[in-house]
Design a protein around this motif. Structure first.
Motif, PDB file in Angstrom:
ATOM      1  N   ILE A   1       0.884  -1.251   0.080  1.00  0.00           N
ATOM      2  CA  ILE A   1       0.130   0.030  -0.125  1.00  0.00           C
ATOM      3  C   ILE A   1       0.861   1.174   0.082  1.00  0.00           C
ATOM      4  CG2 ILE A   1      -1.767  -1.260   1.115  1.00  0.00           C
ATOM      5  CD1 ILE A   1      -1.009   0.192   3.508  1.00  0.00           C
ATOM      6  N   SER A   2       0.037   2.333  -0.350  1.00  0.00           N
ATOM      7  CA  SER A   2       0.906   3.808  -0.465  1.00  0.00           C
ATOM      8  C   SER A   2       1.076   4.148   0.894  1.00  0.00           C
ATOM      9  CB  SER A   2       0.262   4.595  -1.134  1.00  0.00           C
ATOM     10  OG  SER A   2      -0.957   4.995  -0.696  1.00  0.00           O
ATOM     11  N   VAL A   3       2.253   4.955   1.099  1.00  0.00           N
ATOM     12  CA  VAL A   3       2.127   5.638   2.415  1.00  0.00           C
ATOM     13  C   VAL A   3       0.868   6.305   2.839  1.00  0.00           C
ATOM     14  CG1 VAL A   3       3.384   7.597   3.785  1.00  0.00           C
ATOM     15  CG2 VAL A   3       4.564   6.185   2.281  1.00  0.00           C
ATOM     16  N   GLU A   4       0.260   7.064   1.985  1.00  0.00           N
ATOM     17  CA  GLU A   4      -1.141   7.657   2.329  1.00  0.00           C
ATOM     18  C   GLU A   4      -2.085   6.567   2.766  1.00  0.00           C
ATOM     19  OE1 GLU A   4       0.304   8.220  -0.964  1.00  0.00           O
ATOM     20  OE2 GLU A   4       1.248   9.734  -0.180  1.00  0.00           O
ATOM     21  N   ASN A   5      -2.163   5.392   2.255  1.00  0.00           N
ATOM     22  CA  ASN A   5      -3.134   4.624   2.532  1.00  0.00           C
ATOM     23  C   ASN A   5      -2.664   3.904   3.794  1.00  0.00           C
ATOM     24  OD1 ASN A   5      -4.745   4.807   0.445  1.00  0.00           O
ATOM     25  ND2 ASN A   5      -3.788   3.310  -0.776  1.00  0.00           N
ATOM     26  N   PHE A   6      -1.502   3.827   3.928  1.00  0.00           N
ATOM     27  CA  PHE A   6      -1.014   3.099   5.266  1.00  0.00           C
ATOM     28  C   PHE A   6      -1.361   4.012   6.380  1.00  0.00           C
ATOM     29  CE2 PHE A   6       2.117   2.787   8.742  1.00  0.00           C
ATOM     30  CZ  PHE A   6       2.360   1.468   8.837  1.00  0.00           C
ATOM     31  N   LYS A   7      -1.234   5.368   6.282  1.00  0.00           N
ATOM     32  CA  LYS A   7      -1.532   6.082   7.377  1.00  0.00           C
ATOM     33  C   LYS A   7      -3.221   6.040   7.605  1.00  0.00           C
ATOM     34  CE  LYS A   7       2.214   9.449   7.059  1.00  0.00           C
ATOM     35  NZ  LYS A   7       2.630  10.718   6.941  1.00  0.00           N
ATOM     36  N   LYS A   8      -3.974   5.805   6.789  1.00  0.00           N
ATOM     37  CA  LYS A   8      -5.503   5.775   6.754  1.00  0.00           C
ATOM     38  C   LYS A   8      -5.807   4.507   7.379  1.00  0.00           C
ATOM     39  CE  LYS A   8      -6.341   8.898   2.966  1.00  0.00           C
ATOM     40  NZ  LYS A   8      -6.708   8.950   1.542  1.00  0.00           N
ATOM     41  N   ALA A   9      -4.860   3.539   7.323  1.00  0.00           N
ATOM     42  CA  ALA A   9      -5.118   2.072   7.516  1.00  0.00           C
ATOM     43  C   ALA A   9      -5.382   1.738   9.011  1.00  0.00           C
ATOM     44  CB  ALA A   9      -4.409   1.134   6.855  1.00  0.00           C
ATOM     45  N   LYS A  10      -6.146   0.592   9.187  1.00  0.00           N
ATOM     46  CA  LYS A  10      -5.938   0.437  10.700  1.00  0.00           C
ATOM     47  C   LYS A  10      -5.181  -0.118  11.185  1.00  0.00           C
ATOM     48  CE  LYS A  10      -8.692  -2.598  13.828  1.00  0.00           C
ATOM     49  NZ  LYS A  10      -9.680  -3.888  13.961  1.00  0.00           N
ATOM     50  N   LYS A  11      -4.598   0.089  12.424  1.00  0.00           N
ATOM     51  CA  LYS A  11      -3.015  -0.414  12.901  1.00  0.00           C
ATOM     52  C   LYS A  11      -3.638  -1.499  13.837  1.00  0.00           C
ATOM     53  CE  LYS A  11      -1.214   3.150  10.661  1.00  0.00           C
ATOM     54  NZ  LYS A  11      -2.498   3.496   9.890  1.00  0.00           N
ATOM     55  N   THR A  12      -2.334  -2.109  13.758  1.00  0.00           N
ATOM     56  CA  THR A  12      -2.090  -3.250  15.090  1.00  0.00           C
ATOM     57  C   THR A  12      -2.130  -2.430  16.397  1.00  0.00           C
ATOM     58  OG1 THR A  12      -1.135  -4.485  13.228  1.00  0.00           O
ATOM     59  CG2 THR A  12      -1.063  -5.083  15.639  1.00  0.00           C
ATOM     60  N   PRO A  13      -2.957  -2.782  17.225  1.00  0.00           N
ATOM     61  CA  PRO A  13      -2.906  -1.883  18.637  1.00  0.00           C
ATOM     62  C   PRO A  13      -1.678  -2.277  19.568  1.00  0.00           C
ATOM     63  CG  PRO A  13      -4.493  -3.568  18.676  1.00  0.00           C
ATOM     64  CD  PRO A  13      -3.876  -3.760  17.259  1.00  0.00           C
ATOM     65  N   ILE A  14      -0.514  -2.091  18.847  1.00  0.00           N
ATOM     66  CA  ILE A  14       0.664  -2.083  19.703  1.00  0.00           C
ATOM     67  C   ILE A  14       1.809  -0.767  19.604  1.00  0.00           C
ATOM     68  CG2 ILE A  14       3.008  -3.157  19.592  1.00  0.00           C
ATOM     69  CD1 ILE A  14       1.485  -5.722  18.373  1.00  0.00           C
ATOM     70  N   ILE A  15       2.110  -0.112  20.538  1.00  0.00           N
ATOM     71  CA  ILE A  15       3.018   0.977  20.381  1.00  0.00           C
ATOM     72  C   ILE A  15       4.358   0.400  20.958  1.00  0.00           C
ATOM     73  CG2 ILE A  15       3.516   3.050  21.669  1.00  0.00           C
ATOM     74  CD1 ILE A  15       0.715   3.974  21.203  1.00  0.00           C
ATOM     75  N   VAL A  16       5.377   1.037  20.278  1.00  0.00           N
ATOM     76  CA  VAL A  16       6.848   0.528  20.361  1.00  0.00           C
ATOM     77  C   VAL A  16       7.406   1.935  21.341  1.00  0.00           C
ATOM     78  CG1 VAL A  16       9.224   0.247  19.630  1.00  0.00           C
ATOM     79  CG2 VAL A  16       7.055  -0.932  18.725  1.00  0.00           C
TER      80      VAL A  16
END
Length: 175
Positions: free
Chosen positions: A12-27
């Motif tokens: 996916i593009s960076v733009e679509n990555f930013k809009k996509a649902k994220k895995t609920p993990i923070i590093v």
């Protein structure tokens, strides 16, 4: 069997990555001295669509030529924030409902293969390459997760640890 070309990977593009649902993990990167390890963390976080990275203490932050070399553009896709004190990042996350775990060998730590993220979202703290996660940070966490090792050495490079932990958590959370 034929190796796939980059154009066939359906990234996916960076733009679509930013809009996509994220895995609920923070590093949370706590005083990581190598910018190459930081870049590797970004690249791995991108691979598993991790929510965010906190860069704490002496941890380098973009723009940085060494981060750029190993991140391969993932600093543009993965959300990140520079925070002076790791304690502040942990406090903010806990107030927002995150369970925070240090990736460290401690009394009472849970082996990664035995850990089940029953409550999400979670945040995972990775510490300094030589000294690991400090006791003061461990004391603020909800627990510690340890990567079981059976060799003669007692540690892994942070980029390796981060890859193992994020893949395992992603697999368990994503079902």
């Amino acid at each position: 069997m034929r190796k796939l070309k980059n154009s066939e990977l359906q990234r996916i593009s960076v733009e679509n990555f930013k809009k996509a649902k994220k895995t609920p993990i923070i590093v949370i990167l706590d005083n990581i001295r190598s910018a190459f390890n930081v870049g590797s963390a970004f690249r791995t976080a991108d691979a598993f669509r991790i929510e965010k990275i906190y860069l704490c203490g002496i941890t380098a932050s973009p723009p940085n030529k060494d981060i750029r070399k190993s991140a391969l553009g993932s600093t543009d896709s993965v959300e990140w924030e520079k925070v002076d004190k790791t304690e502040d990042a942990i406090s903010t996350l806990k107030q927002s409902g995150y369970k925070v775990f240090s990736i460290e060998q401690t009394e009472g730590s849970v082996f990664l293969n035995d850990y089940s993220p029953e409550e999400t979202p979670v945040a995972v703290v990775f510490g300094h390459e030589v000294n690991g996660v400090s006791q003061s940070i461990i004391d603020l966490c909800d627990g510690c997760i340890e990567i079981h090792q059976i060799g003669t050495k007692h540690s892994l490079n942070i980029s390796v640890s981060l890859g193992i932990v994020l893949w395992d958590l992603w697999k368990k959370i994503s079902g």
